[in-house]
Scaffold this active site. Structure first.
Site, PDB file in Angstrom:
ATOM      1  N   TYR A 167       0.797  -1.224   0.000  1.00  0.00           N
ATOM      2  CA  TYR A 167       0.000   0.000   0.000  1.00  0.00           C
ATOM      3  C   TYR A 167       0.834   1.281   0.000  1.00  0.00           C
ATOM      4  CZ  TYR A 167      -4.708  -1.844   0.118  1.00  0.00           C
ATOM      5  OH  TYR A 167      -5.900  -2.437  -0.239  1.00  0.00           O
ATOM      6  N   GLU A 189      -2.663 -30.106   8.824  1.00  0.00           N
ATOM      7  CA  GLU A 189      -2.911 -29.250   7.659  1.00  0.00           C
ATOM      8  C   GLU A 189      -4.084 -28.304   7.886  1.00  0.00           C
ATOM      9  OE1 GLU A 189      -4.564 -29.519   3.051  1.00  0.00           O
ATOM     10  OE2 GLU A 189      -3.954 -31.359   4.062  1.00  0.00           O
ATOM     11  N   ASP A 192      -4.596 -33.986   4.381  1.00  0.00           N
ATOM     12  CA  ASP A 192      -5.629 -34.628   3.567  1.00  0.00           C
ATOM     13  C   ASP A 192      -5.010 -35.687   2.664  1.00  0.00           C
ATOM     14  OD1 ASP A 192      -7.674 -33.085   4.597  1.00  0.00           O
ATOM     15  OD2 ASP A 192      -7.618 -31.604   2.987  1.00  0.00           O
TER      16      ASP A 192
END
Length: 446
Positions: free
Chosen positions: A189, A275, A327
């Site tokens: 920014y 995870e 996963d």
């Protein structure tokens, strides 16, 4: 007149209540017995004893064997300097603010001299392209080779990127002078019209870090807090002592500037790297770390720099094994590999960002049938999933581990994937009550 209210004598009422209580208890016990593999679980004490034996043997093995070996006599980890590689490689180091400031000023002086000599304005930037990456089996991580590219100002294709590089260098120089930290978002920014998108300023920030030969944290530019930790860990955060067993279900946010973390203490037996945030919350709420002394950490998806640094610091200082729960899909294994072997995007800093010898605990493709996960809880792999899985089978860091290759081949063959939450089909606490304890009991990790 109303009908009389029938009531049992007090003694009979007590008997009925006791019978009802026993019936409910039997029903609960029967439900628990119906849970897959619940019946073969040993006692917590027995599992803990198995873990202690594993950790002791691991420490002896790491120390070089022998009954008199100890963790204090562990051999020094290999570095790039210890190896004779065919390609020269580049690594960065932690630098002080004054050193970073001097490095920036040196670059600018060289550019000024080049302009005065009539040679124009350009940066020599280390290439972070995939072709300039190298997996080193001895280190089990990805490193950056020494190839560089020239980024000239007097070129239409690179003028904007050269301008962004100059602007980033100027901003970092200001941070060094003021001795303050800013986030990557703050940096973006400062000049939105020039940067246009934060991914562009982030990419150049990595270029600058690599060009100056320092870690990204040395630039005093940090990412917003993302990772969290809970469990058997006490550490100091900028002088304040933090007890991660008293942080509630949400845990303690991992500090973005790791240099303020110190004095790590723990009675944990292992570190559980998770995870997903959902699995982390389940384990934190169930106080899994009290039943099986451990430290639970998550980056809530893709690993951020702070979590990777924090995990490595815990591993190196506490000498604890790291078990990963991800996963059962190619991206879960990809996340695990980023923690263990590093990312190609930040291979220049893999020495500081990677955690050696992370074990793949679950959820593995073979677990889907082994734990009888229902078909309705399994997901079909997309074409992109299958392609990612096949691409990973070609990676050297996967080929090094035959167990990983076997699991990935099974995943690609069955074309099935599953999230950690698939275990909830057996009950919301199946993960903490059965799956993980059984994994620990059987030492079932790769």
């Amino acid at each position: 007149m109303g009908l009389p209210v029938l009531s049992h004598p007090p003694r009979l009422r007590r008997r009925l209540r006791m019978a009802d209580k026993k019936k409910r208890k039997r029903s609960k016990d029967e439900q628990e017995e119906d849970l897959p593999f619940k019946s073969i679980l040993e006692s917590d004490d027995a599992i803990l004893q198995l873990l202690k034996s594993y950790i002791s043997s691991s420490l002896i093995s790491a120390a070089g064997g022998g009954s008199g070996a100890s963790s204090s006599s562990s051999p020094k980890p290999l570095t790039l300097a210890d190896l004779s590689l065919s390609s020269s490689c580049r690594e960065v180091a932690d630098l002080s603010l004054s050193s970073v400031q001097t490095a920036i000023e040196t670059v600018i002086v060289q550019i000024a001299r080049s302009i005065l000599a009539g040679d124009g304005f350009s940066f020599s930037v280390p290439s972070r392209a995939a072709s300039n990456q190298l997996y080193v089996p001895e280190l089990d991580r990805i490193v950056l080779k020494d190839k560089s590219t020239i980024r000239p100002f007097a070129s239409v294709s690179s003028v904007r990127k050269t301008t962004i590089t100059t602007r980033i260098l100027a901003l970092i120089h200001q941070l060094c002078l003021r001795n303050i930290h800013v986030t990557k978002r703050d940096l973006f920014y400062t000049d939105v019209k020039l940067f246009q998108d934060q991914t562009q300023s982030d990419a150049v920030l990595d270029d600058v870090s690599c060009m100056l030969g320092c870690t990204r944290s040395s630039l005093n530019v940090i990412a917003a807090e993302k990772g969290v930790v809970v469990g058997r860990l006490i550490f100091s955060d900028n002088g304040d002592m933090i007890d991660c067993t008293k942080m509630g279900m949400g845990g303690k946010a991992i500090p973005p500037n790791i240099d303020r973390v110190g004095d790590m203490q723990s009675d944990a037996m292992f570190i559980l790297l998770v995870e997903k945030d959902a699995a982390y919350i389940r384990l934190a709420e169930d106080r899994f770390y009290n039943r099986f002394p451990c430290i639970i950490v998550t980056a809530k998806g893709q690993p951020d720099v702070a979590t990777r640094l924090f995990l490595r610091k815990m591993k190196m200082e506490l000498k604890l094994p790291v078990l990963a729960l991800v996963d059962s899909d190619p991206y879960g294994l990809k996340i695990l590999s980023v923690y263990g072997c590093g990312s190609k995007n930040m291979s220049y800093d893999s020495a500081n960002l990677t955690t050696p010898d992370i074990k793949w605990l679950g959820i593995r493709p073979s677990d889907l049938d082994k734990y009888k996960i229902p078909e309705q809880c399994r997901l079909p792999m997309t074409e992109q999933d299958i392609k990612t899985g096949k691409d990973m089978l070609e990676e050297d860091f996967v080929k090094k581990n035959p167990g990983w290759v076997e699991e990935l081949n099974l995943m690609v063959k069955t074309k099935q994937k599953a999230e950690i939450q698939a275990l909830s089909s057996f009950g919301f606490q199946y993960l903490s009550e059965v799956y993980l304890p059984l994994k620990l009991q059987q030492q079932d990790w790769l």
